[in-house]
Structure formats: C-alpha cells, structure tokens
Design a protein around this motif. Structure first.
Motif, PDB file in Angstrom:
ATOM      1  N   ASN A 141       3.633  34.886  38.162  1.00  4.60           N
ATOM      2  CA  ASN A 141       4.780  35.366  36.625  1.00  4.60           C
ATOM      3  C   ASN A 141       5.825  35.307  36.316  1.00  4.60           C
ATOM      4  N   TRP A 142       5.997  35.092  35.926  1.00 13.01           N
ATOM      5  CA  TRP A 142       7.762  34.954  35.609  1.00 13.01           C
ATOM      6  C   TRP A 142       7.722  36.532  35.290  1.00 13.01           C
ATOM      7  N   LEU A 143       8.993  36.388  35.857  1.00 16.81           N
ATOM      8  CA  LEU A 143       9.991  38.236  35.830  1.00 16.81           C
ATOM      9  C   LEU A 143      11.694  37.808  35.711  1.00 16.81           C
ATOM     10  N   PHE A 144      11.558  39.403  34.724  1.00 17.54           N
ATOM     11  CA  PHE A 144      13.243  39.063  34.398  1.00 17.54           C
ATOM     12  C   PHE A 144      13.975  41.180  35.015  1.00 17.54           C
ATOM     13  N   ALA A 145      14.899  41.504  35.470  1.00 15.74           N
ATOM     14  CA  ALA A 145      15.060  42.522  36.077  1.00 15.74           C
ATOM     15  C   ALA A 145      16.483  42.460  36.068  1.00 15.74           C
ATOM     16  N   ASN A 146      16.897  43.738  35.365  1.00 18.12           N
ATOM     17  CA  ASN A 146      17.907  44.288  35.528  1.00 18.12           C
ATOM     18  C   ASN A 146      18.391  45.531  36.247  1.00 18.12           C
ATOM     19  N   ALA A 147      19.181  46.175  36.282  1.00 17.98           N
ATOM     20  CA  ALA A 147      19.887  47.560  37.276  1.00 17.98           C
ATOM     21  C   ALA A 147      21.333  48.128  36.925  1.00 17.98           C
ATOM     22  N   SER A 148      21.082  49.377  36.615  1.00 14.15           N
ATOM     23  CA  SER A 148      22.997  50.213  36.847  1.00 14.15           C
ATOM     24  C   SER A 148      22.905  50.794  38.258  1.00 14.15           C
ATOM     25  N   ALA A 149      23.862  50.371  39.361  1.00 17.71           N
ATOM     26  CA  ALA A 149      24.738  50.982  40.126  1.00 17.71           C
ATOM     27  C   ALA A 149      25.169  52.924  40.056  1.00 17.71           C
ATOM     28  N   PHE A 150      24.590  53.879  41.129  1.00 14.78           N
ATOM     29  CA  PHE A 150      25.128  54.874  40.845  1.00 14.78           C
ATOM     30  C   PHE A 150      26.265  55.199  42.074  1.00 14.78           C
ATOM     31  N   TRP A 151      27.363  54.988  42.227  1.00 19.67           N
ATOM     32  CA  TRP A 151      27.710  55.516  43.244  1.00 19.67           C
ATOM     33  C   TRP A 151      28.879  57.084  43.548  1.00 19.67           C
ATOM     34  N   GLU A 152      29.132  57.230  44.815  1.00 16.62           N
ATOM     35  CA  GLU A 152      29.173  58.545  45.485  1.00 16.62           C
ATOM     36  C   GLU A 152      30.500  58.166  46.079  1.00 16.62           C
ATOM     37  N   GLY A 153      32.109  58.167  45.495  1.00 15.18           N
ATOM     38  CA  GLY A 153      33.276  57.424  46.633  1.00 15.18           C
ATOM     39  C   GLY A 153      33.048  55.727  46.162  1.00 15.18           C
ATOM     40  N   ASN A 154      32.533  55.688  47.390  1.00 15.72           N
ATOM     41  CA  ASN A 154      33.153  54.279  47.690  1.00 15.72           C
ATOM     42  C   ASN A 154      31.679  53.357  48.439  1.00 15.72           C
ATOM     43  N   ARG A 155      29.930  53.704  47.776  1.00 19.01           N
ATOM     44  CA  ARG A 155      28.729  53.913  48.620  1.00 19.01           C
ATOM     45  C   ARG A 155      28.034  53.739  47.400  1.00 19.01           C
ATOM     46  N   PRO A 156      27.221  52.878  46.650  1.00 19.98           N
ATOM     47  CA  PRO A 156      26.508  52.704  46.026  1.00 19.98           C
ATOM     48  C   PRO A 156      24.914  53.625  46.883  1.00 19.98           C
ATOM     49  N   VAL A 157      24.751  54.389  45.864  1.00 16.36           N
ATOM     50  CA  VAL A 157      23.375  56.112  46.624  1.00 16.36           C
ATOM     51  C   VAL A 157      22.502  56.334  44.980  1.00 16.36           C
ATOM     52  N   ARG A 158      22.176  55.381  44.515  1.00 15.76           N
ATOM     53  CA  ARG A 158      21.471  54.995  43.621  1.00 15.76           C
ATOM     54  C   ARG A 158      21.497  53.808  42.531  1.00 15.76           C
ATOM     55  N   LEU A 159      19.619  53.269  42.925  1.00 16.95           N
ATOM     56  CA  LEU A 159      19.867  51.577  41.505  1.00 16.95           C
ATOM     57  C   LEU A 159      18.706  51.791  40.878  1.00 16.95           C
ATOM     58  N   LEU A 160      19.194  52.162  39.103  1.00 14.63           N
ATOM     59  CA  LEU A 160      18.334  52.675  38.270  1.00 14.63           C
ATOM     60  C   LEU A 160      17.673  51.312  37.534  1.00 14.63           C
ATOM     61  N   GLY A 161      16.273  50.748  37.000  1.00 18.98           N
ATOM     62  CA  GLY A 161      16.701  50.017  36.614  1.00 18.98           C
ATOM     63  C   GLY A 161      15.240  49.442  35.883  1.00 18.98           C
ATOM     64  N   ALA A 162      15.055  48.026  35.441  1.00 18.13           N
ATOM     65  CA  ALA A 162      13.603  47.494  34.749  1.00 18.13           C
ATOM     66  C   ALA A 162      12.955  46.787  34.880  1.00 18.13           C
ATOM     67  N   THR A 163      12.183  45.971  34.366  1.00 16.06           N
ATOM     68  CA  THR A 163      11.537  44.997  34.722  1.00 16.06           C
ATOM     69  C   THR A 163      10.917  44.447  33.173  1.00 16.06           C
ATOM     70  N   PHE A 164      10.709  43.316  33.332  1.00 13.61           N
ATOM     71  CA  PHE A 164      10.016  42.604  31.936  1.00 13.61           C
ATOM     72  C   PHE A 164       9.087  40.812  32.113  1.00 13.61           C
ATOM     73  N   ASP A 165       7.983  40.977  31.992  1.00 11.27           N
ATOM     74  CA  ASP A 165       7.327  40.334  31.985  1.00 11.27           C
ATOM     75  C   ASP A 165       7.567  39.482  31.387  1.00 11.27           C
ATOM     76  N   ILE A 166       8.125  38.200  31.527  1.00  8.80           N
ATOM     77  CA  ILE A 166       8.949  36.877  30.693  1.00  8.80           C
ATOM     78  C   ILE A 166       7.995  35.530  31.083  1.00  8.80           C
ATOM     79  N   THR A 167       6.803  36.122  31.844  1.00  5.81           N
ATOM     80  CA  THR A 167       5.370  34.963  31.597  1.00  5.81           C
ATOM     81  C   THR A 167       5.365  33.916  30.648  1.00  5.81           C
ATOM     82  N   GLU A 168       4.886  34.438  29.128  1.00  5.55           N
ATOM     83  CA  GLU A 168       4.344  34.015  28.248  1.00  5.55           C
ATOM     84  C   GLU A 168       5.804  33.068  28.253  1.00  5.55           C
ATOM     85  N   ARG A 169       7.314  33.752  27.562  1.00  2.00           N
ATOM     86  CA  ARG A 169       8.261  33.116  27.388  1.00  2.00           C
ATOM     87  C   ARG A 169       8.446  31.560  27.860  1.00  2.00           C
ATOM     88  N   LYS A 170       8.128  31.741  29.213  1.00  3.69           N
ATOM     89  CA  LYS A 170       8.786  30.686  30.483  1.00  3.69           C
ATOM     90  C   LYS A 170       7.711  29.550  30.100  1.00  3.69           C
TER      91      LYS A 170
END
Length: 639
Positions: free
Chosen positions: A416-445
């Motif tokens: 299957n083909w997937l598309f993913a995007n995410a936003s990172a959250f930082w404390e100071g100069n280090r990332p502490v969390r990544l929150l994202g979504a995954t979309f099934d784009i198999t039909e479109r592909k």
C-alpha cells in the motif's frame, strides 16, 4: 610678598596689633594662592601657596607667564582654557572683578586639580587700572565628591531604567511591545540620539525590526550588513567613536554621514548561545564609549535578546498547538472513514501510540502487536526505508516539516501507498514529542498509474490510426500530380499531424506550447548557428484543437519555403512574430533573402488549408502577400 596693597583711594590705617609683623610672611601663611599681574598680564608677584597649587615657581622675569603661573588650564568640560581667557585676562580687559570662576589646573607632573579663582583690578591713585590681583583655592575634594554624586545619580537612573525595562518585558504581550521597551531603555540608559533593533531572518540576513529616527533610504542602504554570523557564540560590541576616522568603505561612510550620524555602536543580542540580532546606538557628534556604557549596553542586549527569543518560541509553539488542535478535530472525523490513522511518539521515553485506524492501515492486529518505531520501519518497502529515515532525522534535528509518501508491505501480502505528516514539539533545543497522521493513498496512486497507462495507450492508438491514414493515402492519390509526389506530400502532412498529437499526448492533452510547435516544424532546416530562423513572442499554450490546425498550417508554410521560398537557399531567412491582445492572437510570417516571388497561377492544397481551414475551424483570418522579396503571411484568430 611685597607691594600687594590695593592701589586706589587712601584708606585710614587701623591698628590690629600686628605692628612689626612681616607682611610677606603673613601673605604666605594664607591658605589661598595669591598673585598679581601688571596691565600687560605679566606675572609680578605670588605667594607660597600659589606655588603649591601650580606645582612650580614661575620666573617673573620670563614673559612666557602671562595672566597665570600654571603650566596649563582647562575648562570643567575638558576644553583648553587659553591664557587670554583666564579670569585675570578678563579682569585686565574689562576692569571689572570676576569671582567664583571654576577651572582645572594641570601641573608639570601632569596631575590635575580643580580650583576656584577670583580676580580684582588694581588701580593707581588716579583711578587708572595698572594690573590685577587673583586669589584661588583648591576645591578638588569638593568637586570629586560632586562627581561621585553625579555618577551615583547616573547609576541610580540606569538601574531605574533597567528595572522599568525588565518590568515592561515581563508585561509585554507582543513582539512590537518588546521592541518599544528595548528602544526606550537604550535611549534612556545610553543617552543616544537614535537607536534601532535588527534580527536575523530565516535566510540569515540581518533585517530592521524597529527603529527611532532613521530614514527609509538609510535603512535600505545598510540593511543586511552584519559584523557577525548567526553561528557566532561569543561576539563583542563594536564601537565607532568617530565615523570620519573609522576607515569605512567610502560608499558606506557617505551613507552614514549623510544620515547625520557621527558615532555609533553595534551591540550583539544572543539567545541560546547564538547571535540572533543586534541593537545599534547612534550619536550626532563624536562619542567616546566608556566601559560602564558598554557593560550597560550588554546587559540590555542580553535581557532583550532572551525575552524576544522566548516570545518567538512561545508564539511558534502556540500556533503549532492551535493548528494541532484544529487538525486533531478534523482528523478525528476523518479516522471514521478508516483511511486516516493518528500516531503519537513520546521521544524521550520512546513510547509510540496508534489509533485503531492506524493499526488497520498498516494491516496489524492491535491485540497482538505492540506499536514500536522499529516495528513500523520493518513494514516499509526496502526501496523507501532509507528515505523515510532521512526525512524523520531532518525533522528531529532541524524541525523541518515531516511530509512524505512511501510504501508499506502489509502482513497480508498487499503493498500500500501511504502519506504521513507530523509536527514536532520541543523543550529548549531538543524534540520531545512527534504527533502525526497517516493517510492511505493507495487508491490515488493506483488511479495515477492507471491514468498514465491510459494516456500511453491513447498515444499509441492515435499513432496507429495515423499510420493507417498514411497507408490509405498510398492507395488514394492516382490523378492530378504524379503519384509519388502526391504520396510523399500527403505522408509528410500526416506525419506533421502525428507530431502535434505526440506533443499533446506528452502533456496529457492539456495543451502545447506555440513556440515548441513552430520549432518542431522548422527544426530539420535550422542552420547550426540558428541564424536563418527568428522567433519572437510571448509564452503561449494552445489547446488541442488550435494546436492541431495551426500545426498543419505551419507545416504547409515550411514545406513551401523549403521548395520555393527562403529555405530553398542557404542565405534565406524566416521570421515569425506573434502577439496576444484581448484574446486575439496575431501571427506574422515573413520570408527574406530567398528567390524572387511571384503570385501562383493556381491555388494548391497548402493555400486552401491556410485560407479555408483556419477560417472554418478557428474562425481565423489569413492574408497572403506574395511580395517579390519573399512571402508574407498574416494570421489573426480568437483564442
């Protein structure tokens, strides 16, 4: 000290019990300096305390000493006090007493003291001025106390300004309020005429953010100049006490002086260990920057830089959180379709959470599989695995956007083909969390792949159809012109049509460039230097119907030029120009340097195509001019 009595009207002597006391000894015991000058200002007499204050015993016969016995004198502000401007000189010029004048005396050992002097004129018995007498005393202790008090007052004012500045930064709700607080603090504490704040933008260019008293022309001329880069970690302030003597490039110096600036300072603003910007102070006269001023400037820069950076980070995080909340609501609704999955990665503790829809998209049983990062990477298609890892690494290092398409190999054997995007959250100069979504784009592909196959198939079928037309043409021309000539001519025309169809198919039938269409027809006849063909006109895309008809028309013009016109000779030239105004396309074809042209005796296929097909298919107007120097063709049609 002899003859120090004031000349003038005789006064009655009063006995004070000092009879027999030596007058010179009495004057020398006085705690003030005393000296006299004649009318020319030459030093005549002085007492011992004057010697102590001057730090030397002047030779009264030396005419160098005029109006005063000091080595050098200064005004309180440090300016030279010339002999002719001393209190004694003024008294001798005006004949009027001068009292309480404060000045600085420099001794031969270069030490300096503050003195207060008074001077009186001396008159003879007739009332004519004959000289003057001056009394002066050391007031250094008092003046130094005053200076200390002034410095203390200045320090109190500076601390008050810093307190108010810090309080305003704490209460500021916008970046502009931070900037205004910074400018007020800079001008109040550093007593500069003008000031400005500049920060590095995302491209690392220093840009003005706020300013006081600077013209637009000046800002435009100097914006982008910076003595530091964003990577520097320990920059020092830079001061120019006098722009005229700073050794600047001529153009930059003229720009600064034209703005009325004679002195300036660059103060770096640092946050998170790196330079984020600078503030600048400007003075309209040369200015000596003291160590206290620089300490104060660095303090303001440190507080302002930290506060601005904190505000920027807070604003960015608030925008991200707001956007995330909005996205979460939309994605919550979207997950009900089963085509969107949500995931949350706690980076510090390496814990990954998936929604039920995420398990479904990946083809996993939530009762049997524990979500892990490495487990997710194991599902990736081998050809996409490194690409996904690199995208994730960029996000966690540089906070770059995480947006990527990739393939997974599900346990059930489906890819299957997937598309993913995410936003990172930082404390100071280090990332502490990544929150994202995954979309099934198999039909479109799959649809995109199918569409590509269909377009390729359509192109293939069109070419086959045109090949069939060519085959039929071989059997169709049996009268009129010779068969071979007719067959070749018709085949060339059909080939030109096929060429235009190929261009349209390559562009998914969305249109074809007018210039490209012309070059396709003229390409076989272009000289290596390209000098025999000139094209001029705006970029223009033709729809399929217009492109096909015009392609055939220009094929006829090129064929005629090769057989009978400009392209039949090496020196021949063709110029094609076109304009577009109010949806009306105007085309001009001009041939030159070919054989002489005369009007044809009959209308051939090419002329009929130009005059009739363009009019019928495109509502166009065609004008042919068989001028002796070469054919001219003008075409006008609506688009």
């Amino acid at each position: 000290m002899n003859n120090l009595g004031l000349a003038g009207k005789p006064r009655r002597a009063v006995s004070l019990g000092f009879e027999g006391l030596d007058w010179d000894r009495l004057v020398d015991t006085l705690p003030v300096g005393i000296y006299t000058c004649d009318l020319s200002g030459r030093l005549v007499q002085y007492n011992q305390h004057a010697v102590s204050l001057w730090g030397r015993s002047p030779n009264v016969s030396d005419r160098e000493y005029r109006f005063c016995g000091a080595a050098k004198t200064y005004e309180l502000d440090g300016r030279d006090l010339l002999p002719e401007d001393t209190p004694m000189a003024k008294v001798l010029r005006t004949g009027e007493a001068l009292r309480g004048y404060e000045l600085i005396v420099e001794r031969p050992d270069l030490s300096r003291i503050f003195i207060q002097a008074s001077a009186e004129p001396l008159f003879d018995e007739s009332g004519a001025i004959v000289g003057g007498v001056s009394c002066f005393q050391d007031i250094t202790a008092r003046k130094e106390a005053e200076i200390r008090d002034r410095k203390l007052l200045r320090r109190v004012n500076e601390q008050t300004a810093l307190y108010q500045f810090t309080d305003r930064l704490y209460r500021a709700e916008t970046l502009q309020q931070h900037y205004e607080a910074g400018l007020d603090a800079i001008q109040t504490a550093l007593r500069c005429d003008r000031a400005s704040l500049l920060f590095f933008d995302e491209m690392g260019v220093m840009r003005f953010a706020a300013w006081r008293g600077l013209s637009q022309a000046y800002r435009a001329a100097v914006e982008g100049h910076s003595p530091w880069t964003p990577e520097e970690t320990d920059p020092s302030p830079i001061c120019m006490t006098d722009v005229e003597a700073a050794g600047l490039p001529e153009s930059l110096r003229e720009t600064i002086t034209r703005e009325g600036i004679r002195a300036l300072a660059f103060i770096p603003m640092v946050a998170r260990g790196k330079v984020i910007g600078k503030f600048m102070t400007y003075y309209e006269a040369p200015h000596s920057f003291t160590a206290d001023e620089m300490d104060l400037a660095v303090t303001i820069a440190r507080q302002l830089g930290f506060s601005v950076e904190r505000k920027r980070v807070a604003d960015a995080q608030r925008r991200a959180e707001q956007g995330l909340r909005e996205n979460e609501e939309r994605l919550r609704l979207a997950t009900q379709t089963g085509k969107v999955g949500l995931w949350d990665w706690d980076i510090l503790n390496d814990r990954l959470s998936w929604t039920d829809s995420q398990f479904a998209i990946l083809g996993l049983d939530k009762e049997k599989v524990e979500p892990t990062v490495e487990g997710f990477f194991a599902l990736l298609h081998p050809d996409d695995r490194d690409r996904v890892r690199e995208a994730l690494a960029r996000t966690l290092k540089d906070n770059a956007p995480y947006e990527i398409e990739f393939r997974i190999m599900r346990p059930d054997g489906r890819t299957n083909w997937l598309f993913a995007n995410a936003s990172a959250f930082w404390e100071g100069n280090r990332p502490v969390r990544l929150l994202g979504a995954t979309f099934d784009i198999t039909e479109r592909k799959e649809a995109e792949a199918q569409r590509g196959l269909l377009v390729a198939e359509l192109s293939h079928r069109v070419k086959n159809t045109l090949a069939t037309v060519v085959s039929i043409a071989h059997q169709s021309f049996s009268r009129g012109q010779p068969v071979d000539e007719a067959r070749n001519s018709f085949a060339a025309r059909i080939q030109a049509l096929a060429q235009t169809h190929s261009r349209l198919a390559d562009a998914a039938w969305s249109g074809v460039s007018f210039r490209t269409m012309l070059l396709d027809e003229l390409a076989p006849y272009l000289r290596e230097d390209g000098g025999n063909v000139r094209l001029s006109g705006p970029d223009l895309k033709l729809n399929s119907k217009t492109a096909v008809t015009l392609g055939m028309a220009f094929h006829e013009l090129v064929t005629n030029a090769v057989k009978h016109g400009a392209l039949s000779r090496p020196e021949g030239c063709i110029e094609v120009t076109w304009t577009l105004a109010e949806n009306q396309l105007s085309i001009r074809w001009i041939e030159s340097h070919g054989p002489k042209v005369s009007p044809p005796q009959r209308s051939g296929f090419g002329r009929l195509l130009l005059e009739r097909a363009l009019a019928a298919d495109l509502r166009g107007d065609v004008q042919l001019n068989f001028a002796e120097h070469g054919l001219e063709c003008r075409v006008s049609l609506p688009l």
